[in-house]
Design a protein around this motif. Structure first.
Motif, PDB file in Angstrom:
ATOM      1  N   ILE A 114      38.954  38.409  42.714  1.00  0.00           N
ATOM      2  CA  ILE A 114      39.670  37.292  43.349  1.00  0.00           C
ATOM      3  C   ILE A 114      41.169  37.350  43.050  1.00  0.00           C
ATOM      4  CG2 ILE A 114      39.875  34.777  43.474  1.00  0.00           C
ATOM      5  CD1 ILE A 114      36.868  34.621  42.922  1.00  0.00           C
ATOM      6  N   PRO A 115      41.600  37.372  41.790  1.00  0.00           N
ATOM      7  CA  PRO A 115      43.059  37.475  41.565  1.00  0.00           C
ATOM      8  C   PRO A 115      43.628  38.823  42.002  1.00  0.00           C
ATOM      9  CG  PRO A 115      41.864  37.633  39.480  1.00  0.00           C
ATOM     10  CD  PRO A 115      40.868  37.220  40.513  1.00  0.00           C
ATOM     11  N   LEU A 116      42.858  39.904  41.826  1.00  0.00           N
ATOM     12  CA  LEU A 116      43.369  41.209  42.227  1.00  0.00           C
ATOM     13  C   LEU A 116      43.560  41.292  43.737  1.00  0.00           C
ATOM     14  CD1 LEU A 116      41.255  43.564  39.912  1.00  0.00           C
ATOM     15  CD2 LEU A 116      43.656  42.906  39.652  1.00  0.00           C
ATOM     16  N   GLY A 117      42.594  40.757  44.500  1.00  0.00           N
ATOM     17  CA  GLY A 117      42.703  40.766  45.949  1.00  0.00           C
ATOM     18  C   GLY A 117      43.824  39.879  46.454  1.00  0.00           C
ATOM     19  N   VAL A 118      43.999  38.734  45.803  1.00  0.00           N
ATOM     20  CA  VAL A 118      45.080  37.821  46.202  1.00  0.00           C
ATOM     21  C   VAL A 118      46.439  38.451  45.944  1.00  0.00           C
ATOM     22  CG1 VAL A 118      46.183  35.615  45.679  1.00  0.00           C
ATOM     23  CG2 VAL A 118      43.692  35.740  45.904  1.00  0.00           C
ATOM     24  N   VAL A 119      46.610  39.069  44.778  1.00  0.00           N
ATOM     25  CA  VAL A 119      47.885  39.718  44.454  1.00  0.00           C
ATOM     26  C   VAL A 119      48.176  40.850  45.436  1.00  0.00           C
ATOM     27  CG1 VAL A 119      49.079  41.135  42.730  1.00  0.00           C
ATOM     28  CG2 VAL A 119      47.819  39.093  42.019  1.00  0.00           C
ATOM     29  N   ALA A 120      47.138  41.655  45.753  1.00  0.00           N
ATOM     30  CA  ALA A 120      47.332  42.755  46.697  1.00  0.00           C
ATOM     31  C   ALA A 120      47.748  42.233  48.071  1.00  0.00           C
ATOM     32  CB  ALA A 120      46.056  43.585  46.801  1.00  0.00           C
ATOM     33  N   ALA A 121      47.122  41.119  48.506  1.00  0.00           N
ATOM     34  CA  ALA A 121      47.439  40.574  49.828  1.00  0.00           C
ATOM     35  C   ALA A 121      48.838  39.966  49.875  1.00  0.00           C
ATOM     36  CB  ALA A 121      46.395  39.524  50.211  1.00  0.00           C
ATOM     37  N   THR A 122      49.237  39.313  48.799  1.00  0.00           N
ATOM     38  CA  THR A 122      50.569  38.684  48.791  1.00  0.00           C
ATOM     39  C   THR A 122      51.698  39.712  48.623  1.00  0.00           C
ATOM     40  OG1 THR A 122      50.292  38.266  46.403  1.00  0.00           O
ATOM     41  CG2 THR A 122      49.737  36.476  47.930  1.00  0.00           C
ATOM     42  N   ALA A 131      48.533  50.574  45.291  1.00  0.00           N
ATOM     43  CA  ALA A 131      47.775  50.931  44.086  1.00  0.00           C
ATOM     44  C   ALA A 131      46.388  50.327  44.113  1.00  0.00           C
ATOM     45  CB  ALA A 131      48.541  50.464  42.843  1.00  0.00           C
ATOM     46  N   SER A 132      46.305  49.100  44.617  1.00  0.00           N
ATOM     47  CA  SER A 132      45.008  48.427  44.710  1.00  0.00           C
ATOM     48  C   SER A 132      44.076  49.153  45.671  1.00  0.00           C
ATOM     49  CB  SER A 132      45.208  46.978  45.170  1.00  0.00           C
ATOM     50  OG  SER A 132      43.977  46.366  45.467  1.00  0.00           O
ATOM     51  N   ARG A 133      44.587  49.522  46.833  1.00  0.00           N
ATOM     52  CA  ARG A 133      43.751  50.216  47.818  1.00  0.00           C
ATOM     53  C   ARG A 133      43.349  51.608  47.339  1.00  0.00           C
ATOM     54  NH1 ARG A 133      46.723  49.734  53.479  1.00  0.00           N
ATOM     55  NH2 ARG A 133      48.604  49.717  52.169  1.00  0.00           N
ATOM     56  N   LEU A 134      44.277  52.311  46.712  1.00  0.00           N
ATOM     57  CA  LEU A 134      43.969  53.645  46.199  1.00  0.00           C
ATOM     58  C   LEU A 134      42.947  53.570  45.072  1.00  0.00           C
ATOM     59  CD1 LEU A 134      44.582  56.670  46.301  1.00  0.00           C
ATOM     60  CD2 LEU A 134      46.418  56.276  44.635  1.00  0.00           C
ATOM     61  N   GLY A 135      43.137  52.605  44.168  1.00  0.00           N
ATOM     62  CA  GLY A 135      42.180  52.439  43.073  1.00  0.00           C
ATOM     63  C   GLY A 135      40.803  52.039  43.568  1.00  0.00           C
ATOM     64  N   SER A 136      40.743  51.165  44.569  1.00  0.00           N
ATOM     65  CA  SER A 136      39.453  50.754  45.130  1.00  0.00           C
ATOM     66  C   SER A 136      38.738  51.926  45.777  1.00  0.00           C
ATOM     67  CB  SER A 136      39.668  49.632  46.157  1.00  0.00           C
ATOM     68  OG  SER A 136      40.208  48.484  45.549  1.00  0.00           O
ATOM     69  N   LEU A 137      39.477  52.724  46.536  1.00  0.00           N
ATOM     70  CA  LEU A 137      38.886  53.898  47.167  1.00  0.00           C
ATOM     71  C   LEU A 137      38.376  54.881  46.122  1.00  0.00           C
ATOM     72  CD1 LEU A 137      38.330  55.459  49.797  1.00  0.00           C
ATOM     73  CD2 LEU A 137      40.616  56.458  49.577  1.00  0.00           C
ATOM     74  N   PHE A 138      39.134  55.064  45.072  1.00  0.00           N
ATOM     75  CA  PHE A 138      38.756  55.984  43.998  1.00  0.00           C
ATOM     76  C   PHE A 138      37.478  55.519  43.304  1.00  0.00           C
ATOM     77  CE2 PHE A 138      39.356  57.440  39.514  1.00  0.00           C
ATOM     78  CZ  PHE A 138      39.242  58.805  39.758  1.00  0.00           C
ATOM     79  N   LEU A 139      37.401  54.234  42.966  1.00  0.00           N
ATOM     80  CA  LEU A 139      36.244  53.701  42.249  1.00  0.00           C
ATOM     81  C   LEU A 139      34.983  53.701  43.120  1.00  0.00           C
ATOM     82  CD1 LEU A 139      37.801  50.693  40.299  1.00  0.00           C
ATOM     83  CD2 LEU A 139      37.110  52.909  39.395  1.00  0.00           C
ATOM     84  N   GLN A 140      35.147  53.468  44.417  1.00  0.00           N
ATOM     85  CA  GLN A 140      33.989  53.440  45.302  1.00  0.00           C
ATOM     86  C   GLN A 140      33.445  54.828  45.610  1.00  0.00           C
ATOM     87  OE1 GLN A 140      35.666  50.457  48.384  1.00  0.00           O
ATOM     88  NE2 GLN A 140      33.467  50.158  48.471  1.00  0.00           N
ATOM     89  N   SER A 141      34.286  55.847  45.512  1.00  0.00           N
ATOM     90  CA  SER A 141      33.874  57.182  45.937  1.00  0.00           C
ATOM     91  C   SER A 141      33.273  58.016  44.813  1.00  0.00           C
ATOM     92  CB  SER A 141      35.063  57.932  46.532  1.00  0.00           C
ATOM     93  OG  SER A 141      36.094  58.084  45.571  1.00  0.00           O
ATOM     94  N   MET A 142      33.515  57.659  43.557  1.00  0.00           N
ATOM     95  CA  MET A 142      33.037  58.506  42.468  1.00  0.00           C
ATOM     96  C   MET A 142      31.628  58.102  42.027  1.00  0.00           C
ATOM     97  SD  MET A 142      34.981  57.127  39.053  1.00  0.00           S
ATOM     98  CE  MET A 142      36.588  57.424  39.758  1.00  0.00           C
ATOM     99  N   PRO A 143      30.789  59.065  41.641  1.00  0.00           N
ATOM    100  CA  PRO A 143      29.443  58.749  41.122  1.00  0.00           C
ATOM    101  C   PRO A 143      29.545  57.976  39.811  1.00  0.00           C
ATOM    102  CG  PRO A 143      29.650  61.082  41.706  1.00  0.00           C
ATOM    103  CD  PRO A 143      31.028  60.511  41.733  1.00  0.00           C
TER     104      PRO A 143
END
Length: 286
Positions: A114-122, A131-143
């Motif tokens: 919630i705070p991470l998404g709000v900060v990224a959107a603002t 950084a938020s989008r890259l980190g999210s993609l990285f965490l979702q793609s790794m086993p």
């Protein structure tokens, strides 16, 4: 609302029945557990006596009907390996070990986005957003098992044992497995909150739905995570039961997983219906 709830309850019962039925037949394709309990030099007669003792000499449909008769009351028989009630063994491993791990992962994956998404959107298209989008993609793609091993190498080895690599019992033991288990759902929820903020829409409904589905992901993920971190929970028990062909333990564990999964999704469906009455209208119309 009553019709909506009844429909969901009936659907949940069919899901649990379907899951445990599939597992009942699948585990019996792995081989004969009696062959693992006797000595390598045992005769066919000794193997047959062991199968009879375990009740595996009966026709498969008879075993299944007996399973349907006893499973609804939580009776899955005795563990083939330990000769203890299978459901009791599963519950002993679920509480508190697996429950503690799953709860910590749920808190991380629901509260932090919630705070991470709000900060990224603002800070759209800024450094924080990228950084938020890259980190999210990285965490979702790794086993998850690879992430767990990398965290062990970093915090338990490279940083001189800052956090323990395995074990259970203290808060420090919980941190690494909880982070590993929560990583993918956390990243997904950050992206969901960010998208909801940017589109100026109510993200509570989709966020609640995805969080409920994430619980199922995390419950199944405990099988891998508990093995990597030597966490004495239900997932690790399943890993030990599968090669030993301990049918009752596997069936009891899957039954509990299915009950938890459909219960959470039922709660999510009801909450979604309360947040958005249109969902109930569409269901009732169907």
């Amino acid at each position: 609302m009553r019709a909506f709830l009844v429909r969901r309850l009936v659907h949940a019962l069919f899901v649990v029945w379907g899951v445990v039925t599939v597992v009942f037949f699948l585990v019996r394709l792995t081989g004969d557990p009696a062959a693992l309990l006797v000595d390598a030099t045992a005769t066919r007669e000794e193997v047959a006596r062991t199968r009879q003792m375990l009740g595996l000499d009966r026709p498969l449909y008879v075993q299944y009907l007996d399973f349907l008769r006893t499973a609804p009351r939580g009776d899955f028989g005795l563990s083939i390996r330990e000769r203890r009630p299978a459901m009791r063994m599963v519950l002993e491993h679920f509480w508190p070990a697996t429950a503690q791990l799953a709860f910590a992962a749920i808190v991380l994956s629901v509260v932090l986005p919630i705070p991470l998404g709000v900060v990224a959107a603002t800070h759209r298209n800024g450094v924080v957003d990228h950084a938020s989008r890259l980190g999210s993609l990285f965490l979702q793609s790794m086993p998850s098992f690879w992430l767990g091993l990398m965290l062990i190498l970093l915090f338990a080895v490279a940083l001189g044992g800052l956090l323990p690599a395995y074990g259970w019992g203290t808060l420090s033991h919980l941190i690494l497995p909880a982070l590993t288990l929560a990583a993918a759902p956390l990243a997904q929820n950050v992206r969901l909150v960010r998208a909801g903020m940017l589109e100026v829409r109510n993200a509570a409904g989709p966020f609640l739905t995805v969080s409920g589905l994430s619980l199922g992901f995390m419950l199944s993920g405990t099988i891998v995570i508990e093995t990597v971190f030597s966490w004495p929970g239900m997932g690790r028990l399943i890993v030990q039961a599968v090669p030993g062909r301990d049918f009752p333990v596997i069936q009891a564990a899957v039954f509990l997983f299915a009950i938890l999964f459909v219960a959470v999704n039922l709660v999510v469906d009801v909450a979604q219906g309360l947040l958005d009455p249109r969902a109930r209208v569409f269901e009732d119309a169907a």
